[in-house]
Design an enzyme around this catalytic site. Sequence first.
Site, mmCIF file in Angstrom:
data_model
loop_
_atom_site.group_PDB
_atom_site.id
_atom_site.type_symbol
_atom_site.label_atom_id
_atom_site.label_comp_id
_atom_site.label_asym_id
_atom_site.label_seq_id
_atom_site.Cartn_x
_atom_site.Cartn_y
_atom_site.Cartn_z
ATOM 1 N N SER A 158 7.581 37.327 18.371
ATOM 2 C CA SER A 158 7.286 36.718 17.361
ATOM 3 C C SER A 158 6.050 35.971 17.139
ATOM 4 O O SER A 158 4.869 36.374 17.203
ATOM 5 C CB SER A 158 8.503 35.899 16.923
ATOM 6 O OG SER A 158 8.421 35.675 15.473
ATOM 7 N N ASP A 206 11.963 45.662 10.693
ATOM 8 C CA ASP A 206 12.132 44.373 10.912
ATOM 9 C C ASP A 206 12.251 43.362 9.730
ATOM 10 O O ASP A 206 11.538 43.617 8.434
ATOM 11 C CB ASP A 206 10.721 43.831 11.506
ATOM 12 C CG ASP A 206 10.621 42.252 12.064
ATOM 13 O OD1 ASP A 206 11.496 41.609 11.450
ATOM 14 O OD2 ASP A 206 9.695 42.167 12.909
ATOM 15 N N HIS A 247 14.249 41.991 13.730
ATOM 16 C CA HIS A 247 13.324 41.183 14.505
ATOM 17 C C HIS A 247 13.791 41.093 15.987
ATOM 18 O O HIS A 247 12.785 41.114 16.848
ATOM 19 C CB HIS A 247 13.305 39.981 13.994
ATOM 20 C CG HIS A 247 12.308 39.124 14.327
ATOM 21 N ND1 HIS A 247 10.837 39.451 14.321
ATOM 22 C CD2 HIS A 247 12.059 37.948 14.864
ATOM 23 C CE1 HIS A 247 10.135 38.501 14.678
ATOM 24 N NE2 HIS A 247 10.836 37.575 15.178
#
Length: 799
Positions: free
Chosen positions: A664, A737, A771
Site C-alpha cells: 500500500s 482492489d 487490498h
Amino acid sequence: MLASRLLSLLTLLSPALLAQAGPSNWRRPPDVIARLVEAPPPPDATLSPQRGWLVLTTREALPSIAVLARPHEKLAGLRVDPTLHGPQLGAQVTGMRLRSLATGVAQDIALPAGHWSGPYWSADDRAFALVRAADGGAELWLAEPATAPLRQVVGVRLNTVLGGAVRWLPDQRRLLVRLVAGGEVPPRPPTPAGPQVQQTIAGEKAQVRTYQDLLQDAHDEVLFEHFVTGRLAIVDAGSGATQRLPGSAMYLRHEPSPDGTLLLVERIERPFSFVVPYYQFPRVVEVVDLVAGAVQREITRLPLQDAVPIGGVPTGPRNVDWLPVAAHTLVWTEALDGGDPRAEVPQRDRVQRLSTMDGAPQPWFACAQRSAGIDYAEDGRTALATEYDRRTRRQWVWRYDAADPARPGQLLYERSLQDAYGDPGRAIGEVRADGGFLLRQREGRLFLSGAGASAEGDRPFVDAWDPATGDKQRLFEAAADRYETFVAFLDDAGARMLVRSESRREPPSLVVVDRARDTRETLVAFPDPAAEFTRGVDKRLLRYEREDGVPLSGTLYLPPGHQAGQQHPTLIWAYPLEYTQASDAGQVRAAPDRYLRLGGASHLFLLLHGYAVFDDAAMPIVGPQRTANDTFVLQVQQNARAAVQALAATGVVDVKRLAVAGHSYGAFMTANLLAHTDLFAAGIARSGAYNRTLTPFGFQSEERTFWEAPAIYQAMSPFSHADRIRRPLLLIHGDDDNNSGTFPIQSQRLFAAIKGHGGTARLCMLPHEAHGYRARENVLHCLAEMCDWLDTYVKPERD
C-alpha cells in the site's frame, strides 16, 4: 543440527521454484514455506462477557480461490454475495470448544460445516448465538452451554449485508435481529433504462476522496435497496419464537435503550449517490417504540454527505447514542464550525442530551477541538470525553458528570497522540450483566491497559488510576524478556487477571496471573507449526539516526543457521508515517520480545528462504500536518540512507544485496526509493498507488487538493519519475482492489511506464483479490513471485 538441515532443504528447493503445476499458472514457493502457509493456525481465543467461559475457535488457514471467485455485486462500497444475501465469504470455521473457567471442563460444540460468525453472548453468560452463512440469508443458531446444545432457530433468515444483524435485548432473554425482507433479486434489464447523469450545484464544493465499488447505474440502486432492506424481529432465546416488528427499512443501526422500552434506529433513504459509499447516503435517525414500532421522536434527517470538507465532519447531530447509565437518555454531538477543520472558531463541537422524547435537547458541554467520543464508568457519574486536533495530532481528555450535566468539566490530561512513550493506556471496560458496557471502576479508580513503549521496546502494563487525584498504581507489567498483554480481569477484586504471554522462543499462551498469591498458571498454550523452522531466527532491535538527527529504529531478523562472519542478502520492509514533531517520530515502536509467528502473505517467510529481513524500518515524514509532504521524497531518502548505514554497521548484512519492499503506502515508498536512490538492487511493491493525480482530493494525511499543491502531487508520484526507475521492480496487485486510491490500474500504468522506458519490471495481478490477499492460491503465488524476484536480482553476489 536443525538449522543445517533447513539450509540444506532450502538449497534443494530453490531450483524448483519456477515449476508450475500442470497447465495452470499457479506457482508455489519453496515447500517449507508452502507447508507453513497451509498449516492450520492456532485457535482464536475469546472470553464470555462475565469471564465464565473461554471460547477457542479454529479456522482453516486461508479460503480457496473458489470462495473469492463467487459472484458478488459491488454496491456503494459493499460487496454482496447475492446467493447468500450477505457479505463475501472468508475462511471456514472448522471447530469450536468451550472451557469453563470455574471447573476447567471443556466441551466441543458440534458445528455443521460452513462459514460461521460469533459467538454473540448474552451479557450474563447464560447463552450465545452463532450465525451461519446460507443461501437466501444467514441462519441463526442458539445454545446454552450449561444446559442446552446448539440448535437452529427455524424460519429465521438474517440480513447480514451491513453487519450488526444480531444483538441481545437488555433482559438477556431475547434477541433483536434483522431479517431478510424477502423477494427475488431484481434481474438486470436487457437494455439500460438510460444514461447515468450527474450535475453539480453552482458554488457548492463537493471535494470527495477516491472511493471504489460505487453504484454505477439505476439498476445498481435497485439492487442496493433490495439487499440492504431488512425487517426487525424479536427472537425468544428459550423457545425460538419469533415476533416480527412492523415495516421494513434500509436499517444502518438499531440499538435498544438501556431500559428496553425504546429503539434508536438509523436508516438510509434515497436519493443515493454515484460518488460516495453508502455510509454517506441520506439518513434518518429516530426513536421508535420497541414493540409497536411507532415513531416517538425524529432526532435528525441527514442529507447526502458529499460536500463534507476534507478532514471535516457533517453538520447536524452525529454519533447519536444512548447514555448507558440512564433509562433512555440520548447523547449526540453537533459541529459548531460548519464541520470545517479550517474554520477559526473558539469551539468546534457541542454535546447535547435528550432525556425525554417529548422534551427539548439540552447542551451538556462544548469542545474547543473535535469531539472523539465519551466513555462512561460504572458509578453512573464519571464520563471521560476525548477531544483531538487533527492538525497538531493532540488529544485532550476531560472528566464530566453524567448525573449532573451542569457541573463543569475537569481537564485530566493533554498529550500528543503520536507520543508512544507517554501513552497512559486505554481505560478498561467491561460488559455488565444487563448488557451495558462501562469502564471498570473500584473505589473511584479506573484501570488502564497500555503498550508500555520505551526505547528498549514495548513492555505492556495495567495501572489503577484515580482521575480525581491523578495517582496511579502499577498492578501488572510484562515480565522481563517477555511480551505480555492484558486480556481481562477474572474476579471482582482484580487480584486475578488473564494475560497473553510470549517470548522470543515461546509461542503465545493464555496465563492466569494471581497477584495476591504471586502465582502464574498456564490456561492454554498455542503451539506453532513453524517452531521447528523459526527457532533459529535471530532477532535484533536496531536504533540509529538519520542525518538531520531524527532517531530511527527497526527490527532485524537473521535467517536460521546464521553463522558468525556471514553477511546476508536483506529485504527492508517499511511503511511511511507522518509526525508533527521529531521527538515523537524518533520513538521506538517495536516489541523485541514477541514471538515470531508467520502467516498469510507475510514478508517474514523470506527468512526461511535464506534472507535477512529488516522489518518495520522507521520511515517518518516529519513536519507540520499541512506541509509535511513538501519534503516527502527527501525524507524517505534520508530514512533509507540511515537504514542502510545502520545495517552495514551490524556486519551481518551485505548492503550490496539489499531490496526494499512494502504494501500500500509502503509500495508507494518503494517505487519512490527506486526512482530517487541507487541504494537497492531491487524492489517489491504490493498494492500501491503511484500516480497521485488519480487521488486529487487528498490521500493519507494529505488534505491539500491537487489544484492547491500540483507540484507536490507530481513530485511525490513515482509514475512521474518512471523513466528513472532502473532497478528491477516487482509489482503485485489484487485485480479487485477496493481500497481507496489503490485502483489496480495504478500498478498497471506504472508497469507500462517502466516498460515504455526500457526498465526492468514484472506485474502480477492476483485474481479476485482486494487490498489484502486472502485466497490460498494467491498467497502462495505471491510468495513464490517474491522469492524468485529476490533470487534473481538480489541474492547473487555482486562486486
